[in-house]
Design an enzyme around this catalytic site. Structure first.
Site, PDB file in Angstrom:
ATOM      1  N   ALA A  57      23.745  -7.938 -16.590  1.00 15.93           N
ATOM      2  CA  ALA A  57      23.406  -8.441 -15.257  1.00 15.93           C
ATOM      3  C   ALA A  57      23.767  -9.904 -15.071  1.00 15.93           C
ATOM      4  CB  ALA A  57      21.920  -8.231 -14.991  1.00 15.93           C
ATOM      5  N   ASN A  58      24.503 -10.488 -16.010  1.00 16.35           N
ATOM      6  CA  ASN A  58      24.783 -11.915 -15.881  1.00 16.35           C
ATOM      7  C   ASN A  58      26.051 -12.229 -15.086  1.00 16.35           C
ATOM      8  OD1 ASN A  58      25.781 -10.865 -18.654  1.00 16.35           O
ATOM      9  ND2 ASN A  58      27.092 -12.608 -18.235  1.00 16.35           N
ATOM     10  N   THR A  59      26.799 -11.199 -14.729  1.00 20.15           N
ATOM     11  CA  THR A  59      28.016 -11.453 -13.952  1.00 20.15           C
ATOM     12  C   THR A  59      28.427 -10.179 -13.217  1.00 20.15           C
ATOM     13  OG1 THR A  59      30.321 -12.276 -14.100  1.00 20.15           O
ATOM     14  CG2 THR A  59      29.561 -10.868 -15.895  1.00 20.15           C
ATOM     15  N   GLY A  60      29.425 -10.305 -12.362  1.00 23.55           N
ATOM     16  CA  GLY A  60      30.030  -9.132 -11.727  1.00 23.55           C
ATOM     17  C   GLY A  60      29.059  -8.268 -10.933  1.00 23.55           C
ATOM     18  N   ILE A  61      29.247  -6.972 -11.037  1.00 24.80           N
ATOM     19  CA  ILE A  61      28.475  -5.995 -10.277  1.00 24.80           C
ATOM     20  C   ILE A  61      26.987  -6.064 -10.638  1.00 24.80           C
ATOM     21  CG2 ILE A  61      28.156  -3.508  -9.903  1.00 24.80           C
ATOM     22  CD1 ILE A  61      31.228  -3.238 -10.547  1.00 24.80           C
ATOM     23  N   TYR A  77      38.876   3.664 -22.735  1.00 23.00           N
ATOM     24  CA  TYR A  77      38.001   3.325 -21.599  1.00 23.00           C
ATOM     25  C   TYR A  77      37.698   4.588 -20.795  1.00 23.00           C
ATOM     26  CZ  TYR A  77      36.283   1.066 -17.318  1.00 23.00           C
ATOM     27  OH  TYR A  77      35.524   0.701 -16.228  1.00 23.00           O
TER      28      TYR A  77
HETATM   29  N1  LIG Z   1      35.277  -3.858 -11.803  1.00 26.64           N
HETATM   30  C1  LIG Z   1      35.715  -2.648 -11.510  1.00 26.64           C
HETATM   31  O1  LIG Z   1      36.681  -2.463 -10.780  1.00 26.64           O
HETATM   32  C2  LIG Z   1      35.032  -1.441 -12.080  1.00 26.64           C
HETATM   33  C3  LIG Z   1      35.573  -0.190 -11.778  1.00 26.64           C
HETATM   34  C4  LIG Z   1      34.954   0.937 -12.296  1.00 26.64           C
HETATM   35  C5  LIG Z   1      33.826   0.790 -13.091  1.00 26.64           C
HETATM   36  N2  LIG Z   1      33.334  -0.445 -13.385  1.00 26.64           N
HETATM   37  C6  LIG Z   1      32.147  -0.531 -14.238  1.00 26.64           C
HETATM   38  O2  LIG Z   1      31.211  -1.422 -13.690  1.00 26.64           O
HETATM   39  C7  LIG Z   1      30.383  -1.948 -14.714  1.00 26.64           C
HETATM   40  C8  LIG Z   1      30.215  -3.448 -14.517  1.00 26.64           C
HETATM   41  O3  LIG Z   1      31.466  -4.058 -14.677  1.00 26.64           O
HETATM   42  P1  LIG Z   1      31.942  -5.397 -13.960  1.00 26.64           P
HETATM   43  O4  LIG Z   1      33.163  -5.038 -13.220  1.00 26.64           O
HETATM   44  O5  LIG Z   1      30.834  -6.067 -13.285  1.00 26.64           O
HETATM   45  O6  LIG Z   1      32.419  -6.212 -15.269  1.00 26.64           O
HETATM   46  P2  LIG Z   1      32.069  -7.658 -15.854  1.00 26.64           P
HETATM   47  O7  LIG Z   1      32.095  -8.676 -14.766  1.00 26.64           O
HETATM   48  O8  LIG Z   1      32.989  -7.835 -17.000  1.00 26.64           O
HETATM   49  O9  LIG Z   1      30.572  -7.485 -16.375  1.00 26.64           O
HETATM   50  C9  LIG Z   1      30.310  -6.696 -17.489  1.00 26.64           C
HETATM   51  C10 LIG Z   1      28.943  -7.032 -18.032  1.00 26.64           C
HETATM   52  O10 LIG Z   1      28.720  -6.238 -19.209  1.00 26.64           O
HETATM   53  C11 LIG Z   1      28.257  -7.093 -20.243  1.00 26.64           C
HETATM   54  N3  LIG Z   1      28.556  -6.607 -21.587  1.00 26.64           N
HETATM   55  C12 LIG Z   1      29.764  -6.332 -22.130  1.00 26.64           C
HETATM   56  N4  LIG Z   1      29.622  -5.977 -23.415  1.00 26.64           N
HETATM   57  C13 LIG Z   1      28.298  -6.038 -23.700  1.00 26.64           C
HETATM   58  C14 LIG Z   1      27.521  -5.819 -24.861  1.00 26.64           C
HETATM   59  N5  LIG Z   1      28.065  -5.494 -26.041  1.00 26.64           N
HETATM   60  N6  LIG Z   1      26.170  -5.972 -24.776  1.00 26.64           N
HETATM   61  C15 LIG Z   1      25.592  -6.336 -23.621  1.00 26.64           C
HETATM   62  N7  LIG Z   1      26.277  -6.566 -22.495  1.00 26.64           N
HETATM   63  C16 LIG Z   1      27.615  -6.432 -22.538  1.00 26.64           C
HETATM   64  C17 LIG Z   1      28.930  -8.419 -19.967  1.00 26.64           C
HETATM   65  O11 LIG Z   1      28.275  -9.467 -20.659  1.00 26.64           O
HETATM   66  P3  LIG Z   1      29.036 -10.851 -21.035  1.00 26.64           P
HETATM   67  O12 LIG Z   1      29.233 -11.583 -19.747  1.00 26.64           O
HETATM   68  O13 LIG Z   1      28.112 -11.535 -21.981  1.00 26.64           O
HETATM   69  O14 LIG Z   1      30.321 -10.469 -21.667  1.00 26.64           O
HETATM   70  C18 LIG Z   1      28.793  -8.494 -18.464  1.00 26.64           C
HETATM   71  O15 LIG Z   1      27.509  -8.923 -18.128  1.00 26.64           O
HETATM   72  C19 LIG Z   1      31.044  -1.551 -16.036  1.00 26.64           C
HETATM   73  O16 LIG Z   1      30.337  -0.455 -16.587  1.00 26.64           O
HETATM   74  C20 LIG Z   1      32.420  -1.103 -15.608  1.00 26.64           C
HETATM   75  O17 LIG Z   1      32.962  -0.134 -16.480  1.00 26.64           O
HETATM   76  C21 LIG Z   1      33.915  -1.561 -12.877  1.00 26.64           C
END
Ligand SMILES: NC(=O)c1ccc[n+]([C@@H]2O[C@H](COP(=O)([O-])OP(=O)(O)OC[C@H]3O[C@@H](n4cnc5c(N)ncnc54)[C@H](OP(=O)(O)O)[C@@H]3O)[C@@H](O)[C@H]2O)c1
Ligand SMILES: *[C@@H]1O[C@H](CO)[C@@H](O)[C@H](O)[C@H]1NC(C)=O
Ligand SMILES: *[C@@H]1O[C@H](CO)[C@@H](O)[C@H](O)[C@H]1NC(C)=O
Ligand SMILES: *[C@@H]1O[C@H](CO)[C@@H](O)[C@H](O)[C@H]1NC(C)=O
Ligand SMILES: *[C@@H]1O[C@H](CO)[C@@H](O)[C@H](O)[C@H]1NC(C)=O
Length: 333
Positions: free
Chosen positions: A58-62, A212
């Site tokens: 929850a610290n970044t992105g979605i 993935y």
């Molecule tokens: N963006 C897209 O277009 C998209 C499309 C389809 C699905 N999704 C899904 O949406 C979800 C959120 O993704 P996002 O796009 O918001 O990506 P993001 O900005 O990269 O955020 C991912 C988050 O997951 C955390 N994370 C990664 N590895 C971890 C671990 N080992 N333990 C705990 N936390 C961990 C990250 O923490 P750190 O910041 O500390 O690394 C970050 O908070 C994911 O499940 C992704 O597969 C995204």
């Protein structure tokens, strides 16, 4: 079009390089197109006062945008993150934007079964209830890395880590019913025929994109099996595709995708990509929408139920994955 994922974009980029190039060149109206691709919006005004929500990553992105929204609705929001500094910084921001003091950081590294157990133990002791669990954290197309317990990183974090976490918290979630569990999967799950049970950890052959897809297919299969197991408990389990969202999820692409691809990629993402706030809408919808109170085992995109891929509808595979996962994370001998 709004249901595309990053990998599909790569494929499209590959196939239609020239077309896309000239499209970009002509300088079509970005603003109008971006609005078109923004996708579904959650319109529910439901409040969450007195509810407790856990959001992984929850610290970044979605995840961060989801946290801001749910905290604004009055929920206590637990940010389940791996990096203290990044998480605390996000918490300050979420607190400010939501005007809710009840936002706390708890550390969990989903790439470590030990860390997940400690986290669950802490939650078990400190939280009287969990009303909503959002399995959002994810990692995409990283190099061939292994988790602390030797699982391929994407399968390990996106699937196995959340599998163990969900199972360890399940009793508490059940006793908090009505409750909801939400898995942020991806449309990438539709781009693989079936789960490769012979090589779940990509030991024979590693392709960052394939791994993935597999991990995201595992998310949807698990929703299926979990919702089946949760029948009669008033706990629902649903998964979703957030859309193509401009987040840090692409952070490892420089290591796995050639430079010219990414150059091509950037303007496409700019046009069709959602902002994190737009990308969080389907997650928020699944978490709060009143009409979904009894909806379970479904897959959503753009705030609507969509059909998951054939491979994601196989009950046998869902069951088998559950059993294999139980053994891998040590829930069963
Ligand atoms: N963006 C897209 O277009 C998209 C499309 C389809 C699905 N999704 C899904 O949406 C979800 C959120 O993704 P996002 O796009 O918001 O990506 P993001 O900005 O990269 O955020 C991912 C988050 O997951 C955390 N994370 C990664 N590895 C971890 C671990 N080992 N333990 C705990 N936390 C961990 C990250 O923490 P750190 O910041 O500390 O690394 C970050 O908070 C994911 O499940 C992704 O597969 C995204
Ligand atoms: C949570 O606590 C209960 C008792 O309070 C215990 O039975 C259960 O095993 C604990 N679960 C975890 C994951 O620690
Ligand atoms: C979410 O995915 C994890 C890992 O794939 C799984 O263990 C869990 O049961 C799933 N929950 C839902 C609601 O789909
Ligand atoms: C589920 O909710 C219904 C109505 O809200 C209630 O009657 C039923 O007892 C609940 N079941 C469980 C297992 O909590
Ligand atoms: C969900 O089911 C319960 C009974 O189990 C019922 O009381 C309630 O109205 C239903 N909610 C919705 C939104 O369908």
């Amino acid at each position: 079009m709004t249901g595309l994922d990053f990998e599909e974009m790569l494929d499209i980029a590959r196939k239609h390089r020239i077309l896309i190039g000239s499209l970009v060149g002509i300088g079509v109206s970005f603003a109008a197109m971006r609005r078109y691709f923004a996708g579904g919006v959650c319109r529910s005004k439901a409040r969450l006062d007195g509810k407790t929500v856990i959001i992984t990553g929850a610290n970044t992105g979605i995840g961060k945008e989801t946290a801001i929204d749910l905290a604004s609705r009055g929920a206590k929001v637990i940010l389940a993150c791996r990096d203290v500094m990044r998480a605390e910084r996000a918490a300050t921001d979420i607190l400010k934007k939501s005007n809710n003091q009840n936002v706390v950081v708890k550390i969990v590294d989903l790439a470590s079964l030990d860390s997940i157990r400690k986290f669950a133990d802490n939650i078990n002791k400190s939280e009287p209830k969990i009303d909503i669990l959002i399995n959002n954290a994810g990692i995409m197309m990283c190099p061939y890395w292994k988790t602390q317990d030797g699982f391929e990183m994407q399968f390990g974090v996106n699937h196995l880590g959340h599998f163990l976490l969900t199972n360890l918290l399940l009793d508490k979630i059940k006793s908090s019913a009505p409750a909801r569990i939400i898995n942020v999967s991806s449309r990438a799950h539709t781009r693989t025929d079936k789960l490769d049970f012979d090589d779940l950890n990509s030991e024979k052959n590693y392709n960052s994109m394939a791994a993935y897809r597999q991990s995201k297919l595992a998310n949807v299969l698990f929703t299926r099996e979990l919702s089946r197991r949760l029948q009669g408990t008033n706990v629902t389990a649903n998964s979703l595709h957030p859309g193509v969202v401009d987040t840090e999820l692409t952070r490892y692409l420089p290591q796995s995708v050639p430079f010219y691809f990414r150059i091509l990629f950037a303007p496409i993402i700019y046009i069709i990509g959602k902002t994190p706030l737009q990308g969080a809408q389907t997650t928020i919808y699944c978490a709060v929408e009143e009409s979904l109170a009894n909806v379970t085992g479904k897959y959503f995109s753009d705030c609507a139920i969509k059909e998951e891929s054939k491979a994601a509808q196989e009950d046998e595979a869902a069951k088998k994955l559950w059993e294999v996962s139980e053994k891998l994370v040590g829930l069963r001998k």
